[in-house]
Design an enzyme around this catalytic site. Structure first.
Site, PDB file in Angstrom:
ATOM      1  N   LYS A  11       0.845  -1.213   0.000  1.00  0.00           N
ATOM      2  CA  LYS A  11       0.000   0.000   0.000  1.00  0.00           C
ATOM      3  C   LYS A  11       0.872   1.251   0.000  1.00  0.00           C
ATOM      4  O   LYS A  11       2.042   1.218   0.422  1.00  0.00           O
ATOM      5  CB  LYS A  11      -0.951   0.015   1.190  1.00  0.00           C
ATOM      6  CG  LYS A  11      -0.296   0.059   2.578  1.00  0.00           C
ATOM      7  CD  LYS A  11       0.060   1.453   3.075  1.00  0.00           C
ATOM      8  CE  LYS A  11       0.787   1.408   4.411  1.00  0.00           C
ATOM      9  NZ  LYS A  11       1.630   2.553   4.703  1.00  0.00           N
ATOM     10  N   PRO A  95       9.230  -3.467  -0.700  1.00  0.00           N
ATOM     11  CA  PRO A  95      10.421  -3.137   0.099  1.00  0.00           C
ATOM     12  C   PRO A  95      10.201  -3.461   1.584  1.00  0.00           C
ATOM     13  O   PRO A  95       9.144  -3.135   2.134  1.00  0.00           O
ATOM     14  CB  PRO A  95      10.568  -1.625  -0.105  1.00  0.00           C
ATOM     15  CG  PRO A  95       9.903  -1.336  -1.418  1.00  0.00           C
ATOM     16  CD  PRO A  95       8.780  -2.331  -1.527  1.00  0.00           C
ATOM     17  N   GLY A  99       7.623   1.198   4.585  1.00  0.00           N
ATOM     18  CA  GLY A  99       6.461   2.077   4.700  1.00  0.00           C
ATOM     19  C   GLY A  99       5.320   1.672   3.796  1.00  0.00           C
ATOM     20  O   GLY A  99       4.385   2.423   3.567  1.00  0.00           O
ATOM     21  N   MET A 100       5.384   0.439   3.269  1.00  0.00           N
ATOM     22  CA  MET A 100       4.327  -0.058   2.369  1.00  0.00           C
ATOM     23  C   MET A 100       3.553  -1.234   2.968  1.00  0.00           C
ATOM     24  O   MET A 100       2.803  -1.906   2.265  1.00  0.00           O
ATOM     25  CB  MET A 100       4.918  -0.450   1.018  1.00  0.00           C
ATOM     26  CG  MET A 100       5.428   0.753   0.220  1.00  0.00           C
ATOM     27  SD  MET A 100       6.037   0.261  -1.392  1.00  0.00           S
ATOM     28  CE  MET A 100       4.534  -0.251  -2.213  1.00  0.00           C
ATOM     29  N   ALA A 101       3.754  -1.489   4.257  1.00  0.00           N
ATOM     30  CA  ALA A 101       3.016  -2.526   4.990  1.00  0.00           C
ATOM     31  C   ALA A 101       3.193  -3.929   4.394  1.00  0.00           C
ATOM     32  O   ALA A 101       2.262  -4.735   4.387  1.00  0.00           O
ATOM     33  CB  ALA A 101       1.532  -2.179   5.092  1.00  0.00           C
ATOM     34  N   GLY A 102       4.397  -4.206   3.931  1.00  0.00           N
ATOM     35  CA  GLY A 102       4.671  -5.513   3.309  1.00  0.00           C
ATOM     36  C   GLY A 102       4.473  -6.683   4.258  1.00  0.00           C
ATOM     37  O   GLY A 102       3.933  -7.722   3.870  1.00  0.00           O
ATOM     38  N   GLY A 103       4.905  -6.520   5.492  1.00  0.00           N
ATOM     39  CA  GLY A 103       4.738  -7.594   6.479  1.00  0.00           C
ATOM     40  C   GLY A 103       3.258  -7.832   6.757  1.00  0.00           C
ATOM     41  O   GLY A 103       2.795  -8.979   6.840  1.00  0.00           O
ATOM     42  N   SER A 104       2.517  -6.742   6.873  1.00  0.00           N
ATOM     43  CA  SER A 104       1.071  -6.853   7.115  1.00  0.00           C
ATOM     44  C   SER A 104       0.367  -7.488   5.915  1.00  0.00           C
ATOM     45  O   SER A 104      -0.606  -8.228   6.085  1.00  0.00           O
ATOM     46  CB  SER A 104       0.469  -5.461   7.365  1.00  0.00           C
ATOM     47  OG  SER A 104       1.121  -4.832   8.430  1.00  0.00           O
ATOM     48  N   ASP A 137      -2.160  -2.499  10.590  1.00  0.00           N
ATOM     49  CA  ASP A 137      -2.420  -2.389   9.148  1.00  0.00           C
ATOM     50  C   ASP A 137      -3.002  -3.669   8.546  1.00  0.00           C
ATOM     51  O   ASP A 137      -3.364  -3.687   7.373  1.00  0.00           O
ATOM     52  CB  ASP A 137      -1.106  -2.089   8.387  1.00  0.00           C
ATOM     53  CG  ASP A 137      -0.684  -0.635   8.526  1.00  0.00           C
ATOM     54  OD1 ASP A 137      -1.533   0.211   8.880  1.00  0.00           O
ATOM     55  OD2 ASP A 137       0.501  -0.348   8.265  1.00  0.00           O
TER      56      ASP A 137
HETATM   57  P1  ATP Z   1       4.422  -0.423   8.020  1.00  0.00           P
HETATM   58  O1  ATP Z   1       4.172   0.382   6.783  1.00  0.00           O
HETATM   59  O2  ATP Z   1       3.269  -1.328   8.418  1.00  0.00           O
HETATM   60  O3  ATP Z   1       5.001   0.350   9.156  1.00  0.00           O
HETATM   61  P2  ATP Z   1       6.751  -1.333   6.777  1.00  0.00           P
HETATM   62  O4  ATP Z   1       6.304  -1.385   5.373  1.00  0.00           O
HETATM   63  O5  ATP Z   1       7.564  -0.158   7.201  1.00  0.00           O
HETATM   64  O6  ATP Z   1       5.493  -1.490   7.700  1.00  0.00           O
HETATM   65  P3  ATP Z   1       7.310  -4.112   6.786  1.00  0.00           P
HETATM   66  O7  ATP Z   1       8.021  -4.498   5.542  1.00  0.00           O
HETATM   67  O8  ATP Z   1       5.863  -4.404   6.860  1.00  0.00           O
HETATM   68  O9  ATP Z   1       7.568  -2.577   7.094  1.00  0.00           O
HETATM   69  O10 ATP Z   1       8.052  -4.817   7.984  1.00  0.00           O
HETATM   70  C1  ATP Z   1       8.408  -4.239   9.181  1.00  0.00           C
HETATM   71  C2  ATP Z   1       9.179  -5.272   9.986  1.00  0.00           C
HETATM   72  O11 ATP Z   1       8.350  -6.425  10.183  1.00  0.00           O
HETATM   73  C3  ATP Z   1      10.417  -5.768   9.263  1.00  0.00           C
HETATM   74  O12 ATP Z   1      11.544  -5.051   9.666  1.00  0.00           O
HETATM   75  C4  ATP Z   1      10.499  -7.239   9.639  1.00  0.00           C
HETATM   76  O13 ATP Z   1      11.442  -7.444  10.656  1.00  0.00           O
HETATM   77  C5  ATP Z   1       9.140  -7.593  10.201  1.00  0.00           C
HETATM   78  N1  ATP Z   1       8.476  -8.640   9.374  1.00  0.00           N
HETATM   79  C6  ATP Z   1       7.933  -9.776   9.838  1.00  0.00           C
HETATM   80  N2  ATP Z   1       7.415 -10.514   8.856  1.00  0.00           N
HETATM   81  C7  ATP Z   1       7.629  -9.858   7.717  1.00  0.00           C
HETATM   82  C8  ATP Z   1       7.314 -10.139   6.353  1.00  0.00           C
HETATM   83  N3  ATP Z   1       6.690 -11.258   5.990  1.00  0.00           N
HETATM   84  N4  ATP Z   1       7.683  -9.220   5.430  1.00  0.00           N
HETATM   85  C9  ATP Z   1       8.302  -8.065   5.822  1.00  0.00           C
HETATM   86  N5  ATP Z   1       8.623  -7.768   7.085  1.00  0.00           N
HETATM   87  C10 ATP Z   1       8.289  -8.644   8.041  1.00  0.00           C
END
Ligand code: ATP
Length: 293
Positions: A11, A95, A99-104, A137
């Site tokens: 996102k 990435p 900041g794109m909520a990839g983990g979520s 998220d």
């Molecule tokens: P948000 O936008 O929700 O703050 P983000 O995009 O900055 O998140 P994400 O890539 O969602 O960051 O991941 C944040 C942290 O979650 C990572 O540093 C990682 O340690 C942890 N994490 C756990 N599972 C995953 C996954 N499947 N993919 C990415 N990160 C993950």
């Protein structure tokens, strides 16, 4: 059914405001969320052994308990007393910590996948109720498309689809910790706030020009002074003809909106040669109707 494959879309935030710090340490937010066509591939298959195995193509991600895909599978396995294991394989494109909520997104895809694979019969709302336990998220990542997110991000109102646009997603070669950004943001001292109502009107009217002129993320007040390369990437994209360019979430990923695919492609190629980014994509918005398809 023994296996399932899902696309976990990332996102961007068309608007991001921090309203106040709450007594529980979280912040009340007001965000306009938008899915984009940068996605992780999530494969889930049943295995003989009763355990959860996570494999990824990333060298930095934890494969076990710290992975949000693992946590999603574990939550449903425990609640529904599932005694068959799964292997989850993640091909990351979103990435990491960008900041794109990839983990979520991976978490949401795993909840959705396990629900189907084991015929649990949970509705979207029931999946969202479980998702919020794993991350603010996650409910949005189950819903997808365009939405207003309030509270800590979990109170969602679906919004009209955005106008068509070419979207560049550009992650500079730096890491920004979400905790660092939230720790430093001072909601009471923010001079400018996004015009969230205006963004919703622009969506209603399908006006890309108006939408692009209103993009705003208050988190930039923390990240840009610390990491000027974020501003450099934004300016590069604006000079290449983007209608608007801002940072997504807590950064450092920047996105830019273009009304011409040709201009966007040229900007993509020039930015690729400029050595300002580690990950770069040319894509489009993803509507709720195409999400999970
Ligand atoms: P948000 O936008 O929700 O703050 P983000 O995009 O900055 O998140 P994400 O890539 O969602 O960051 O991941 C944040 C942290 O979650 C990572 O540093 C990682 O340690 C942890 N994490 C756990 N599972 C995953 C996954 N499947 N993919 C990415 N990160 C993950």
């Amino acid at each position: 059914m023994d296996k399932i494959q899902l696309k976990a879309y990332g996102k961007i935030n068309l608007g991001l405001d921090v309203l106040r710090k709450r007594s529980d340490g979280y912040h009340d937010l007001e965000m306009i969320m938008q899915s984009v066509g940068v996605y992780d591939d999530v494969f889930i298959e049943k295995i003989e052994e009763n355990k959860i195995v996570v494999k990824t193509d990333s060298l930095v991600l934890e494969n076990e308990k710290g992975n949000l895909a693992y946590m999603a599978a574990k939550l449903l396995q425990d609640e529904f007393e599932i005694h068959q294991g799964v292997q989850i394989t993640l091909y990351k494109r979103i990435p990491i910590a960008g900041g794109m909520a990839g983990g979520s997104a991976d978490c949401a895809a795993t909840l959705k996948g396990i629900n189907e694979l084991f015929s649990l019969g949970l509705s979207q709302e029931e999946l969202m109720e479980r998702g919020v336990k794993l991350g603010a998220d996650v409910p949005y990542c189950i819903l997808g498309g365009t939405a207003l997110a309030e509270g800590i991000g979990e109170k969602l109102t679906p919004l009209p689809n955005p106008p068509k646009a070419s979207v560049i997603i550009a992650k500079p070669p730096i890491s920004v910790s979400t905790a660092f950004v939230y720790g430093r943001i001072r909601p009471e001292q923010l001079g400018k706030h996004p015009d969230t109502k205006g963004i919703m009107e622009a969506l209603e009217q399908k006006s890309l020009k108006q939408l692009a002129s209103l993009l705003f993320n208050v988190m930039e007040t923390v990240t840009i002074p610390e990491y000027p390369i974020i501003e450099e990437v934004k300016q590069f994209l604006l000079a290449e003809g983007a209608l608007g360019a801002i940072m997504s979430g807590s950064g450092p990923t920047v996105f830019a909106l273009f009304d011409s695919e040709e201009k966007a492609r040229q900007a993509y190629e020039r930015l690729e040669s400029a050595n300002l980014t580690e990950q770069l994509y040319l894509t489009e918005f993803v509507d709720r109707e195409s999400y999970w398809k």
